[in-house]
Every structure is written in C-alpha cells, then in structure tokens.
Design a protein around this motif. Structure first.
Motif, PDB file in Angstrom:
ATOM      1  N   TYR A  17      59.640  38.888   4.707  1.00 41.86           N
ATOM      2  CA  TYR A  17      59.723  38.237   6.021  1.00 41.86           C
ATOM      3  C   TYR A  17      59.626  36.728   5.834  1.00 41.86           C
ATOM      4  O   TYR A  17      58.763  36.247   5.103  1.00 41.86           O
ATOM      5  N   GLN A  18      60.497  35.992   6.510  1.00 48.87           N
ATOM      6  CA  GLN A  18      60.424  34.534   6.466  1.00 48.87           C
ATOM      7  C   GLN A  18      60.596  33.980   7.878  1.00 48.87           C
ATOM      8  O   GLN A  18      61.707  33.931   8.405  1.00 48.87           O
ATOM      9  N   TRP A  19      59.468  33.614   8.492  1.00 51.20           N
ATOM     10  CA  TRP A  19      59.458  33.006   9.820  1.00 51.20           C
ATOM     11  C   TRP A  19      59.496  31.488   9.659  1.00 51.20           C
ATOM     12  O   TRP A  19      58.880  30.934   8.756  1.00 51.20           O
ATOM     13  N   SER A  20      60.186  30.820  10.571  1.00 54.28           N
ATOM     14  CA  SER A  20      60.157  29.351  10.585  1.00 54.28           C
ATOM     15  C   SER A  20      60.267  28.865  12.025  1.00 54.28           C
ATOM     16  O   SER A  20      60.763  29.569  12.903  1.00 54.28           O
ATOM     17  N   GLY A  21      59.791  27.663  12.233  1.00 58.02           N
ATOM     18  CA  GLY A  21      59.830  27.006  13.537  1.00 58.02           C
ATOM     19  C   GLY A  21      59.322  25.586  13.346  1.00 58.02           C
ATOM     20  O   GLY A  21      58.961  25.195  12.231  1.00 58.02           O
ATOM     21  N   TYR A  22      59.278  24.824  14.406  1.00 55.93           N
ATOM     22  CA  TYR A  22      58.793  23.452  14.318  1.00 55.93           C
ATOM     23  C   TYR A  22      57.338  23.482  13.860  1.00 55.93           C
ATOM     24  O   TYR A  22      56.481  24.074  14.519  1.00 55.93           O
ATOM     25  N   ASN A  23      57.065  22.886  12.696  1.00 50.98           N
ATOM     26  CA  ASN A  23      55.728  22.865  12.093  1.00 50.98           C
ATOM     27  C   ASN A  23      55.141  24.273  11.921  1.00 50.98           C
ATOM     28  O   ASN A  23      53.939  24.491  12.107  1.00 50.98           O
ATOM     29  N   PHE A  24      55.976  25.240  11.589  1.00 52.30           N
ATOM     30  CA  PHE A  24      55.484  26.620  11.464  1.00 52.30           C
ATOM     31  C   PHE A  24      56.254  27.354  10.373  1.00 52.30           C
ATOM     32  O   PHE A  24      57.481  27.287  10.295  1.00 52.30           O
ATOM     33  N   GLU A  25      55.520  28.101   9.546  1.00 52.15           N
ATOM     34  CA  GLU A  25      56.095  29.026   8.569  1.00 52.15           C
ATOM     35  C   GLU A  25      55.149  30.199   8.399  1.00 52.15           C
ATOM     36  O   GLU A  25      53.929  30.024   8.469  1.00 52.15           O
ATOM     37  N   ALA A  26      55.695  31.384   8.202  1.00 56.70           N
ATOM     38  CA  ALA A  26      54.878  32.576   7.961  1.00 56.70           C
ATOM     39  C   ALA A  26      55.716  33.590   7.190  1.00 56.70           C
ATOM     40  O   ALA A  26      56.955  33.566   7.243  1.00 56.70           O
ATOM     41  N   ASP A  27      55.037  34.490   6.494  1.00 56.14           N
ATOM     42  CA  ASP A  27      55.743  35.524   5.731  1.00 56.14           C
ATOM     43  C   ASP A  27      55.205  36.924   6.041  1.00 56.14           C
ATOM     44  O   ASP A  27      55.201  37.806   5.199  1.00 56.14           O
TER      45      ASP A  27
ATOM     46  N   GLU B 185      55.037  40.340   8.968  1.00 56.58           N
ATOM     47  CA  GLU B 185      55.923  41.034   9.900  1.00 56.58           C
ATOM     48  C   GLU B 185      55.755  40.500  11.321  1.00 56.58           C
ATOM     49  O   GLU B 185      56.726  40.152  11.976  1.00 56.58           O
ATOM     50  N   ASP B 186      54.542  40.442  11.801  1.00 51.43           N
ATOM     51  CA  ASP B 186      54.247  39.960  13.152  1.00 51.43           C
ATOM     52  C   ASP B 186      53.540  38.613  13.052  1.00 51.43           C
ATOM     53  O   ASP B 186      52.854  38.334  12.067  1.00 51.43           O
ATOM     54  N   ILE B 187      53.696  37.785  14.093  1.00 56.67           N
ATOM     55  CA  ILE B 187      53.036  36.479  14.068  1.00 56.67           C
ATOM     56  C   ILE B 187      52.214  36.290  15.346  1.00 56.67           C
ATOM     57  O   ILE B 187      52.607  36.724  16.425  1.00 56.67           O
ATOM     58  N   TYR B 188      51.028  35.643  15.176  1.00 57.41           N
ATOM     59  CA  TYR B 188      50.064  35.463  16.265  1.00 57.41           C
ATOM     60  C   TYR B 188      49.609  33.999  16.310  1.00 57.41           C
ATOM     61  O   TYR B 188      49.860  33.237  15.399  1.00 57.41           O
ATOM     62  N   GLY B 189      48.925  33.634  17.399  1.00 54.38           N
ATOM     63  CA  GLY B 189      48.409  32.277  17.545  1.00 54.38           C
ATOM     64  C   GLY B 189      49.522  31.261  17.742  1.00 54.38           C
ATOM     65  O   GLY B 189      49.464  30.155  17.222  1.00 54.38           O
ATOM     66  N   LEU B 190      50.533  31.655  18.519  1.00 57.11           N
ATOM     67  CA  LEU B 190      51.734  30.837  18.641  1.00 57.11           C
ATOM     68  C   LEU B 190      51.675  29.889  19.830  1.00 57.11           C
ATOM     69  O   LEU B 190      51.144  30.226  20.890  1.00 57.11           O
ATOM     70  N   VAL B 191      52.294  28.740  19.642  1.00 55.30           N
ATOM     71  CA  VAL B 191      52.490  27.767  20.728  1.00 55.30           C
ATOM     72  C   VAL B 191      53.933  27.897  21.200  1.00 55.30           C
ATOM     73  O   VAL B 191      54.748  28.578  20.574  1.00 55.30           O
ATOM     74  N   SER B 192      54.259  27.237  22.300  1.00 55.31           N
ATOM     75  CA  SER B 192      55.652  27.227  22.754  1.00 55.31           C
ATOM     76  C   SER B 192      56.508  26.603  21.654  1.00 55.31           C
ATOM     77  O   SER B 192      56.217  25.515  21.172  1.00 55.31           O
ATOM     78  N   ASN B 193      57.564  27.318  21.274  1.00 56.02           N
ATOM     79  CA  ASN B 193      58.374  26.884  20.140  1.00 56.02           C
ATOM     80  C   ASN B 193      59.582  27.807  20.024  1.00 56.02           C
ATOM     81  O   ASN B 193      59.645  28.848  20.694  1.00 56.02           O
ATOM     82  N   ILE B 194      60.498  27.471  19.164  1.00 52.22           N
ATOM     83  CA  ILE B 194      61.592  28.366  18.794  1.00 52.22           C
ATOM     84  C   ILE B 194      61.244  28.912  17.413  1.00 52.22           C
ATOM     85  O   ILE B 194      61.018  28.155  16.464  1.00 52.22           O
ATOM     86  N   TYR B 195      61.195  30.242  17.305  1.00 55.80           N
ATOM     87  CA  TYR B 195      60.828  30.905  16.062  1.00 55.80           C
ATOM     88  C   TYR B 195      62.050  31.662  15.532  1.00 55.80           C
ATOM     89  O   TYR B 195      62.686  32.412  16.272  1.00 55.80           O
ATOM     90  N   GLU B 196      62.344  31.438  14.272  1.00 56.56           N
ATOM     91  CA  GLU B 196      63.464  32.122  13.628  1.00 56.56           C
ATOM     92  C   GLU B 196      62.918  33.008  12.518  1.00 56.56           C
ATOM     93  O   GLU B 196      62.024  32.606  11.772  1.00 56.56           O
ATOM     94  N   LEU B 197      63.478  34.209  12.419  1.00 54.17           N
ATOM     95  CA  LEU B 197      63.021  35.177  11.426  1.00 54.17           C
ATOM     96  C   LEU B 197      64.201  35.673  10.611  1.00 54.17           C
ATOM     97  O   LEU B 197      65.236  36.055  11.159  1.00 54.17           O
ATOM     98  N   SER B 198      64.026  35.685   9.304  1.00 56.08           N
ATOM     99  CA  SER B 198      64.979  36.293   8.383  1.00 56.08           C
ATOM    100  C   SER B 198      64.229  37.367   7.613  1.00 56.08           C
ATOM    101  O   SER B 198      63.158  37.105   7.052  1.00 56.08           O
ATOM    102  N   VAL B 199      64.766  38.594   7.624  1.00 53.88           N
ATOM    103  CA  VAL B 199      64.165  39.699   6.886  1.00 53.88           C
ATOM    104  C   VAL B 199      65.164  40.133   5.822  1.00 53.88           C
ATOM    105  O   VAL B 199      66.345  40.352   6.114  1.00 53.88           O
TER     106      VAL B 199
ATOM    107  N   ILE C 145      63.856  33.669  18.448  1.00 53.95           N
ATOM    108  CA  ILE C 145      63.062  33.940  19.656  1.00 53.95           C
ATOM    109  C   ILE C 145      62.453  32.634  20.132  1.00 53.95           C
ATOM    110  O   ILE C 145      61.880  31.874  19.358  1.00 53.95           O
ATOM    111  N   GLU C 146      62.574  32.405  21.446  1.00 52.65           N
ATOM    112  CA  GLU C 146      61.988  31.190  22.031  1.00 52.65           C
ATOM    113  C   GLU C 146      60.804  31.564  22.910  1.00 52.65           C
ATOM    114  O   GLU C 146      60.893  32.458  23.741  1.00 52.65           O
ATOM    115  N   LEU C 147      59.671  30.882  22.690  1.00 49.56           N
ATOM    116  CA  LEU C 147      58.481  31.071  23.544  1.00 49.56           C
ATOM    117  C   LEU C 147      58.341  29.875  24.454  1.00 49.56           C
ATOM    118  O   LEU C 147      58.565  28.766  24.103  1.00 49.56           O
TER     119      LEU C 147
END
Length: 189
Positions: A149-159, A161-175, A187-189
């Motif tokens: 899993y590779q999540w990315s967004g403005y000032n955000f990265e995670a690896d 499956e699920d992501i928590y503690g999110l602020v309003s942002n655009i999150y992109e996921l590549s699996v 996905i946009e929050l």
C-alpha cells in the motif's frame, strides 16, 4: 531414418555379409518407423497471465525437424507460425501437423489470477475544519500474494491498508501485488 538405412546399406554393399537376428531387424524397423512418424522435436513453454483481466499469457513454440511444411494450429483452429501470445486464462491445445500427416498434440492450462480490486468501505471526513479525526477504510481483493500500500497526499504518506487521523486533503492510494499488478484510487476529504 535415412542415416540408419544408409549405414545399413553401406555395410551390406561391402565385400562382407552381415547377419542380423530377427530381434535386431524388428528393433531397426521400429526405429525407422519412429523416426518417420515423428513430427518434430518440439519445445513448448507456458507463461501464465500476470494480472487478472489483462491477457498476457503465452504459449512459446520452438521446433526443429519434421517434414516441411509444418502446420501449427491452436485453440479455435487459429493458425499460428510461432508463439501464441495475448492469451487469457483457460484451457488451450496446440496441434502440429507435418507434410507427412504426422501430428503432435498437447493441451495446456494457463492460470489467470483474480483481478486486483479495491473497494472503499467508508470515508469519514474530519469533524470540523482543522480537526485530524477523519479516516478511510478500504478492502483489496484478488491479485497475487500480499499487497503493498502506498498512500500519499499533501504532507502525508502511509503504507497501511487503512488510514486514520486525517485532515481535509486529497489522498491517493496505489496498491501493488507480488506480480506488480496495481490499482489506484483518489479520495478527497
């Protein structure tokens, strides 16, 4: 079989006479018949489909010998001259027939994994502007082996499956799975 007979004939036509037993004669005739009925030396390789839904399976054919011309056909009597490419998963057969009518037939199964799919189960937006309590829950199915899993967004990265503690942002996921098949979601929050 010409080499076998020419060797025998050259031995017989000399000054000496050779006696061969009935068993030796039958073995010689069987060898000649086997060589005559042989279509060719055929080397076949099979490549399974890499990613579900993307037909990249292949049956590779290498041949030497046989009596030309050799007629190749495979599933649905499709005529081919060499490798059979862009195959989806399933059962296939290859038939080679030479000018003498000698036939070689082989059946194959090409494996195709389930298509890699991503489902967004739930998206919870932050409770208020500036809050970091949003989350995205996803499920991935299909593909081969484990997932990266590779999540990315403005000032955000995670690896994960699920992501928590999110602020309003655009999150992109590549699996990506073990065969390097991938699926993408934005996905946009």
């Amino acid at each position: 079989f010409g080499e076998i007979l020419s060797g025998m004939v050259s031995s017989i036509t000399g000054d000496e006479v050779y006696n061969i037993s009935k068993d030796e004669f039958i073995e010689l005739i069987d060898t000649v018949i086997d060589e005559y009925n042989k279509v060719a030396d055929v080397k076949i390789s099979v490549k399974n489909v890499t990613c579900g839904g993307y037909p990249d399976g292949m049956i590779g054919l290498e041949m030497s010998g046989g009596t030309s011309p050799i007629d190749f056909s495979c599933y649905d009597d499709q005529k081919v001259l060499s490798d059979i490419v862009n195959l989806k998963g399933g059962d296939y057969s290859v038939v080679l027939t030479d000018a003498n009518g000698c036939t070689f037939e082989k059946e194959f199964y090409i494996y195709e994994p389930e298509k890699l799919e991503l489902v967004v189960n739930s998206v919870v937006e932050p409770s208020e502007f500036g809050a970091s309590d949003g989350f995205i829950d996803i499920t991935v199915t299909g593909g081969t082996g484990s997932y990266k899993y590779q999540w990315s967004g403005y000032n955000f990265e995670a690896d994960t499956e699920d992501i928590y503690g999110l602020v309003s942002n655009i999150y992109e996921l590549s699996v990506t799975d073990e065969n390097n098949c991938s699926v993408y979601e934005r996905i946009e929050l």
